[in-house]
Design an enzyme around this catalytic site. Structure first.
Site, short mmCIF file in Angstrom:
data_model
loop_
_atom_site.label_atom_id
_atom_site.label_comp_id
_atom_site.label_asym_id
_atom_site.label_seq_id
_atom_site.Cartn_x
_atom_site.Cartn_y
_atom_site.Cartn_z
N HIS A 192 -2.01 4.05 5.97
CA HIS A 192 -2.98 4.37 4.72
C HIS A 192 -3.71 3.10 4.47
CE1 HIS A 192 0.48 3.53 1.99
NE2 HIS A 192 -0.69 3.06 1.14
N GLU A 230 -8.18 -0.66 4.88
CA GLU A 230 -8.40 -1.29 3.70
C GLU A 230 -8.16 -2.90 3.84
OE1 GLU A 230 -10.60 -0.13 1.28
OE2 GLU A 230 -9.82 -1.31 -0.48
N ASP A 231 -6.80 -3.00 4.20
CA ASP A 231 -6.30 -4.62 3.97
C ASP A 231 -6.22 -5.30 5.46
OD1 ASP A 231 -6.06 -3.86 1.64
OD2 ASP A 231 -4.01 -3.20 1.54
N HIS A 286 6.04 -1.02 2.34
CA HIS A 286 5.14 -0.25 1.51
C HIS A 286 4.74 1.17 2.10
CE1 HIS A 286 2.35 1.72 -1.28
NE2 HIS A 286 1.29 1.30 -0.29
MN MN Z 1 -0.85 1.68 -0.45
#
Ligand code: MN
Length: 567
Positions: free
Chosen positions: A64, A68-69, A40
């Site tokens: 990106h 966050e992940d 992704h």
């Molecule tokens: Mn994304």
């Protein structure tokens, strides 16, 4: 050149290193589609690469979702890739916390908040590339989530892309969202439209050859003659306006002619009209009068062979590119239309938005600028037209537009004057804060109210909006007026019936003085030959104090009777 080729050429460049880190960071994660998560990030970066963005943006595209992940922090990104990439990644992370909950009225503010929070167009581009890939692969997530993301795409991101002039992207996002938002209608279109498309295409292919011949005869050689099928989402919107009658959609498949010059556009239009009669009212000169989003083209619908209607779109190559991917100026019209308020404000706003549009126009000629003039490029990416506005969210998800420096009191009055007047406290992002706290864009603000509470005069010292100031002043005035009409008592009158003697009045006043009551005035009169009446006004209104005083006064034997009245 694709990303993998770039990396082969410059393995230790910014993009190469970002690729390696992102691949490692996401190594154990899988997408709902079952693919490795990194696919992704790579796909989003490939889209940014196709848009010819700079290296920092492509690197940030790869990274990106890392903050966050995964366990990797923003500090690590900053250390390894520098401020610029870290800024972009942080921007995208911030945007991922905004959730659209479908509050229609405030949707325009939410779009603005996204731009204001981004601070840099490149953050928006990354977000759009991220969203485009997510929408292309939306099939694999739970139904409810699909719907929420599709709605957000349809109402927030596709319109943002449209205003950025990225008509192709905007159209694709609407189209990708359509089946999730209108599944029944989509099924109907899938069943009904292909035959109609097919028949139209067949007819127009024949017609295309005829047209080319006619242009040639008249000494004109347009660059291309193309057939363009209308997208499902926009077809559906149009069908709703035409009673779902496919026959009435003349641009189901349109003929698009690209010319070399503007003069040729008009020449082509003239020749078309010479051979086929135009439908009255369907000739549109969007070259002389571009659409509000700066779309430029000539449109006409003519009666073609076999009496069938054909729509033509005629434009230069430059216009075509700008229409598809360029920059739009829709913004300022919407703005001045939507916002009641004084003219100066509207004008200032418009001026600012013109600057914005100008910046976007500059960006139009950006392809290649990233390499040629990196400094210019970075400057043109800055979104500073909202730097004196902030956008804060209510617990219901409404976005409130405020001037920079606004406090929770301004926020409360912006929602409703009753909420402002009854405001006793506020929480920002879950924490209690002082009333003069300065709100930041993206803050979630919760106002705590108490029934019957009145605004404090102190608030006038820090509020920034005239709405708040006016309401506070009005509420204070009202409080003063209330005090006037209700008249708080300020004095007491003692009424004393007594027989007179020399020195009696002095005895009375000294008892009063010893009780620490101030005398305002004394008035005596003869009611008969036997009794005198004394009226003494004192400054106290304290009943207990007065009654005690009366008991003391009654000890004076000449006093026959005392009554009192609070005035
Ligand atoms: Mn994304």
């Amino acid at each position: 050149m694709g990303i993998k080729e770039t990396i082969k050429k410059y393995p230790t460049g910014l993009i190469g290193r970002a690729y390696a880190l992102a691949e490692r960071a996401h190594a154990k994660q899988k997408r709902n589609t079952g693919e490795p998560y990194f696919s992704h990030a790579l796909a989003a970066a490939e889209i940014l690469n196709q848009w010819k963005l700079d290296e920092a943006t492509i690197a940030a595209g790869l990274l990106h979702d890392v903050v966050e992940d995964t366990a990797i922090t923003l500090e690590t990104i900053k250390k390894e890739f520098g401020e610029d990439v870290a800024f972009l990644v942080n921007g995208v992370t911030k945007l991922s916390h905004i959730k659209y909950r479908g509050a229609e009225e405030k949707v325009e503010n939410l779009r603005k908040m996204i731009l204001a929070l981004s601070q840099d167009l490149r953050v928006i581009f990354i977000k759009l590339a991220d969203r485009l890939h997510n929408m292309r692969t939306l099939g694999a997530i739970p139904r409810e989530k699909q719907k929420r993301i599709a709605l957000e795409t349809d109402e927030i991101y596709a319109p943002i892309a449209y205003r950025l002039g990225m008509q192709n992207l905007s159209g694709e996002l609407h189209d990708l969202a359509f089946p999730y938002l209108f599944p029944k209608e989509y099924e109907w279109l899938k069943k009904t439209v292909p035959d109609a498309y097919e028949a139209r295409l067949k007819y127009l292919k024949k017609f295309k050859g005829v047209t080319a011949g006619i242009f040639h005869e008249n000494g004109l050689e347009p660059s291309t003659i193309d057939l363009r099928a209308k997208r499902y989402a926009s077809l559906y919107r149009k069908l709703q306006r035409y009673n779902m009658d496919l026959e009435k959609i003349y641009d189901l498949v349109a003929v698009r002619i690209i010319t070399k010059t503007v003069a040729e556009c008009y020449a082509v239009l003239g020749i078309i009209h010479k051979y086929w009669p135009p439908l009255p009212g369907r000739i549109k000169d969007y070259i002389a009068l571009p659409k509000s989003n700066n779309y430029r083209s000539l449109h006409t619908t003519v009666i073609g062979p076999e009496g069938k209607f054909i729509e033509f779109q005629i434009r230069t190559k430059e216009m075509h590119e700008e229409n598809e991917n360029g920059i739009a100026a829709h913004w300022m019209y919407e703005q001045s239309k939507n916002r009641p308020g004084n003219a100066t404000d509207a004008f200032k706003k418009m001026a600012k938005e013109i600057t914005w549009v100008q910046q976007l126009r500059n960006w139009l000629s950006w392809s290649g600028t990233a390499q040629k003039n990196p400094e210019e490029f970075l400057k043109s990416m800055k979104i500073d037209f909202f730097k004196d506005r902030i956008f804060a969210i209510t617990p219901k998800g409404d976005v409130i537009d405020l001037p920079a420096g606004a406090t929770p009191v301004d926020f409360a009055y912006q929602i409703h004057s009753d909420i402002g007047n009854a405001c006793v406290g506020a929480k920002v992002n879950g924490e209690f804060i002082a009333m003069d706290h300065k709100i930041q864009s993206g803050d979630l603000v919760e106002i705590i109210t108490q029934k019957g509470k009145r605004p404090s005069e102190d608030w006038l010292g820090f509020v920034t909006t005239s709405t708040a100031r006016d309401h506070i002043r009005a509420a204070i005035k009202e409080k003063d007026a209330l005090r006037e009409t209700k008249r708080i008592p300020t004095k007491t009158e003692l009424r004393i019936v007594m027989t007179d003697r020399v020195g009696l009045l002095k005895d009375i006043t000294s008892v009063i003085a010893r009780s620490h009551v101030n005398i305002l005035n004394i008035h005596t009169s003869n009611s008969s030959s036997r009794f005198h009446i004394g009226k003494i006004q004192c400054t106290t209104t304290d009943k207990q104090k007065i009654e005690k005083l009366i008991l003391k006064l009654k000890k004076i034997k000449e006093i026959k009777e005392i009554s009192y009245q609070i005035l």
